[in-house]
Design a protein around this motif. Structure first.
Motif, short mmCIF file in Angstrom:
data_model
loop_
_atom_site.label_atom_id
_atom_site.label_comp_id
_atom_site.label_asym_id
_atom_site.label_seq_id
_atom_site.Cartn_x
_atom_site.Cartn_y
_atom_site.Cartn_z
N TYR A 63 0.85 -1.18 0.00
CA TYR A 63 0.00 0.00 0.00
C TYR A 63 0.89 1.24 0.00
O TYR A 63 1.76 1.39 0.87
N ASP A 64 0.69 2.13 -0.95
CA ASP A 64 1.40 3.41 -0.98
C ASP A 64 2.91 3.25 -0.89
O ASP A 64 3.55 3.75 0.04
N VAL A 65 3.47 2.56 -1.85
CA VAL A 65 4.93 2.47 -1.97
C VAL A 65 5.33 3.01 -3.35
O VAL A 65 4.49 3.14 -4.24
N ALA A 66 6.61 3.32 -3.52
CA ALA A 66 7.08 4.00 -4.73
C ALA A 66 7.73 3.05 -5.73
O ALA A 66 8.50 3.50 -6.58
N LEU A 67 7.43 1.79 -5.66
CA LEU A 67 8.00 0.83 -6.60
C LEU A 67 7.55 1.14 -8.02
O LEU A 67 6.37 1.40 -8.27
N SER A 68 8.49 1.12 -8.96
CA SER A 68 8.14 1.26 -10.37
C SER A 68 8.01 -0.10 -11.05
O SER A 68 7.44 -0.21 -12.13
N ASP A 69 8.54 -1.12 -10.40
CA ASP A 69 8.40 -2.50 -10.86
C ASP A 69 8.18 -3.40 -9.65
O ASP A 69 8.75 -3.16 -8.58
N LEU A 70 7.38 -4.43 -9.83
CA LEU A 70 7.20 -5.40 -8.76
C LEU A 70 8.46 -6.26 -8.63
O LEU A 70 9.15 -6.50 -9.62
#
Length: 251
Positions: free
Chosen positions: A35-42
């Motif tokens: 929830y609400d993280v800045a990942l651009s890729d899993l």
């Protein structure tokens, strides 16, 4: 440290808005929620050196539940959901919410989630924009339809049924839609594809809907219909005899 928690079963991360990278996931994982993280890729699954290179068999992951919310940097679901040589046939629930830059769903991979029972997609406006490029009532040829038996499909916009992989579903039991996204009619062919299994239909805001297809009588498994705020709906066609309850409100 690539596989620091080899027995981890549940991963829950919330309000880490500076988190841009994450280590590889252990194959033991059963639940993944961010929830609400800045990942651009899993992240991807950890694979030991002995599993590198081509292999004829897949590694079975016991993952059952995936929930991705508020990840505004994600444009696709590349990562463990699409990873080669990983068997996610046990995945039962997939929720994607409030990912404002998501422009692509895992079209090819979804067909491999053979145990998927619940799919929820809400708050992904670029997917809605993508759906505007598809004509209503267009579907893939029959041999490309997806045979997953989805118990619950929830979307915020009706037009999401026009993009892949949703438009190729044919065994949905219950459909819940928040709004009709300016569409004046239901995507008739999609409903016909699902006529043998669709039991429940709920549309919370049908303010743009002007008509229901005459083919609704062919939805022979339909038992419950709830359509609200259908202010422009002109007439209600014949409904199937399987219907148990009907709540269609114009106001």
């Amino acid at each position: 440290m690539e596989n620091a928690f080899p027995s981890l079963k549940r991963l829950y991360i919330q309000d880490c808005r500076n988190l841009t990278k994450f280590p590889n996931l252990p194959l033991s994982l059963e639940s993944f929620s961010i929830y609400d993280v800045a990942l651009s890729d899993l992240p991807e699954y950890f694979q030991s050196s002995c599993s590198d290179g081509p292999t004829s068999s897949s590694l079975i992951a016991p993952l059952r539940n995936v929930e991705i919310r508020g990840c505004s940097h994600l444009a696709s679901l590349n990562g463990f959901l699409l990873q080669e040589n990983i068997d996610l046939s046990g995945l039962e629930e997939l929720t994607i919410r409030d990912c404002e830059n998501l422009v692509q769903l895992p079209t090819d991979a979804v067909g491999k989630f053979v145990s998927l029972k619940q799919l929820i997609i809400r708050g992904c406006p670029k997917l809605v924009e993508l759906s505007s490029m598809h004509q209503a009532n267009t579907v893939n040829p029959g041999n490309n339809l997806i045979s997953l038996k989805i118990n619950i499909l929830e979307v915020d916009h009706l037009c999401l049924l026009l993009i892949e992989p949703l438009r190729s579903f044919r065994f949905v039991s219950d459909l819940e839609v928040d709004e009709c996204s300016g569409l004046e009619a239901l995507p008739e062919q999609w409903f016909l594809q699902n006529s043998s299994t669709l039991r429940g239909l709920v549309i919370h805001d049908a303010s743009s809907l002007r008509s229901l297809p005459g083919t609704m009588v062919m939805l022979t498994s339909l038992e419950h219909v709830c359509i609200y705020n259908a202010t422009l709906l002109e007439e209600i066609p014949e409904l199937p005899t399987s219907l148990i309850s009907k709540d269609i409100r114009r106001g």
